[in-house]
Design a protein around this motif. Structure first.
Motif, PDB file in Angstrom:
ATOM      1  N   ASN A 198     -10.027 -11.680   5.119  1.00 10.96           N
ATOM      2  CA  ASN A 198     -10.111 -10.946   6.180  1.00 10.96           C
ATOM      3  C   ASN A 198     -11.085  -9.600   6.368  1.00 10.96           C
ATOM      4  O   ASN A 198     -11.944  -9.687   7.428  1.00 10.96           O
ATOM      5  CB  ASN A 198      -8.773 -10.169   6.497  1.00 10.96           C
ATOM      6  CG  ASN A 198      -8.387  -9.478   7.862  1.00 10.96           C
ATOM      7  OD1 ASN A 198      -8.640 -10.156   8.845  1.00 10.96           O
ATOM      8  ND2 ASN A 198      -7.920  -8.251   8.023  1.00 10.96           N
ATOM      9  N   THR A 253      -8.614 -20.147   4.277  1.00 19.09           N
ATOM     10  CA  THR A 253      -8.575 -18.885   4.879  1.00 19.09           C
ATOM     11  C   THR A 253      -9.483 -18.103   4.294  1.00 19.09           C
ATOM     12  O   THR A 253      -9.406 -17.537   3.111  1.00 19.09           O
ATOM     13  CB  THR A 253      -6.976 -18.238   4.859  1.00 19.09           C
ATOM     14  OG1 THR A 253      -6.471 -19.365   5.326  1.00 19.09           O
ATOM     15  CG2 THR A 253      -6.908 -17.111   5.398  1.00 19.09           C
ATOM     16  N   LYS A 299     -11.357 -24.112   9.111  1.00 18.90           N
ATOM     17  CA  LYS A 299     -10.263 -24.612   9.615  1.00 18.90           C
ATOM     18  C   LYS A 299     -10.454 -26.215   9.135  1.00 18.90           C
ATOM     19  O   LYS A 299      -9.266 -26.702   8.797  1.00 18.90           O
ATOM     20  CB  LYS A 299     -10.261 -24.919  11.133  1.00 18.90           C
ATOM     21  CG  LYS A 299      -9.199 -25.203  11.657  1.00 18.90           C
ATOM     22  CD  LYS A 299      -8.971 -25.024  13.284  1.00 18.90           C
ATOM     23  CE  LYS A 299      -7.761 -25.554  13.949  1.00 18.90           C
ATOM     24  NZ  LYS A 299      -7.681 -25.631  15.450  1.00 18.90           N
TER      25      LYS A 299
END
Length: 335
Positions: free
Chosen positions: A321, A318, A313
């Protein structure tokens, strides 16, 4: 009168037998006490990865029934990164004729191997490249009084992870301690993998943790991502490295789970505690009579994904996933 002499003689014999029986019982009790083995553990310096290896080593001994304070004595010494302390502490173990010694980090293991007698078993606890360090003849056939676990990182998986997280990185900085054999071994091997994969890299070295601030500032001005190998100096100065890298918005991909906790972005890492545990189990087997010369060096090869969501963050990155899911299911997530 003759009967009285007979009784006195019998009494003298009885007392004599009782005396020698008591003496022998005392010797037997003393002998039993002496059978409690003493294990000397020498750790190079305090940092989370080595501390976990130490904890794992004790846990490994317990798996085989050796409980500190009950049926085994453990003498733990920490050199706090001082080479002269390594020599002094190793000599202490040698003079005390401990039953077995364990070295946590390559310099500690080398100091022990050079100090104790060749009849004293030396157990390696997470040592990178034992043969290249001169500690064993080969991993499969150690050939002397030294064996244990090797902590080589899953470098290929770590490079793949770095490329997934920072796909646009043009140059990777690889930092290691010039005097740390394991760190240099891992850094140069990782560099070779980068070369084979067509990834540009630059090598940077520190001679001690005091150099980290300056070298990290230079490095982060020249690269797009940093790889921190399994290296005691780098691990000890991990927070300094991360602070500098964060200011430059450069991600640090380290080799160990504990280094992710200290601010690294992510890693595919083997458990340092498991490395120590396997070494402790090997030590227990050696205490029970297994010969080090024919006891192959053990490797812990299966790793897990470890990620630092707070760091992601902060850097505005990112994480893939699939990696997040695997870290949540089988690895570790720091938030």
């Amino acid at each position: 009168m003759k009967r009285m002499y007979t009784l006195i003689a019998a009494l003298v014999i009885f007392l004599g037998v009782a005396f020698f029986t008591t003496q022998n019982a005392s010797k037997t009790t003393s002998s039993n006490k002496e059978k409690i083995p003493t294990v000397g553990i020498l750790q190079l310096v305090t940092h989370p990865a080595l501390d976990q290896i130490h904890q794992g080593f004790v846990a490994g001994l317990k798996e085989y029934g050796y409980v500190p304070g009950k049926n085994i004595k453990i003498d733990f010494q920490n050199a706090q990164g001082d080479q002269s302390n390594l020599k002094t502490m190793s000599t202490k173990f040698a003079n005390e004729n401990v039953d077995l010694v364990a070295g946590i980090a390559t310099p500690a293991a080398q100091a022990l191997a050079n100090s104790v007698s060749k009849s004293t078993p030396v157990i390696l606890a997470g040592i990178t490249d034992p043969a290249g360090s001169g500690l064993v003849k080969s991993d499969k056939h150690p050939g002397g009084n030294v064996t244990g676990t090797s902590g080589e990182s899953p470098l290929q998986k770590q490079l793949e992870l770095l490329k997934q997280i920072v796909p646009n990185a043009k140059t990777i900085g690889i930092i290691y301690t010039s005097s740390d054999h394991g760190g240099a071994y891992n850094a140069k091997k990782f560099a070779k993998l980068c070369q084979q994969a067509g990834v540009n890299y630059k090598l940077y070295t520190i001679s001690s943790t005091n150099d980290m601030q300056q070298v990290a500032e230079q490095m982060t001005s020249q690269v797009d991502a940093v790889y921190a190998p399994q290296d005691n100096g780098v691990a000890s100065a991990m927070k300094t490295l991360v602070n500098v890298a964060n200011q430059a918005k450069i991600p640090v991909i380290p080799s160990a789970d504990t280094m992710v906790k200290d601010g690294g972005l992510a890693s595919y890492a083997i458990s340092q505690k498991e490395l120590g545990k396997v070494a402790g189990e090997m030590a227990a087997q050696v205490l029970r009579g297994r010969k080090t010369a024919t006891f192959p060096v053990a490797y812990v090869t299966k790793g897990t994904y470890v990620i630092n969501q707070k760091e992601a963050k902060l850097l505005g990155i990112t994480l893939p996933n699939e990696i997040v899911k695997q870290a949540e299911a089988k690895g570790e997530v720091f938030k």
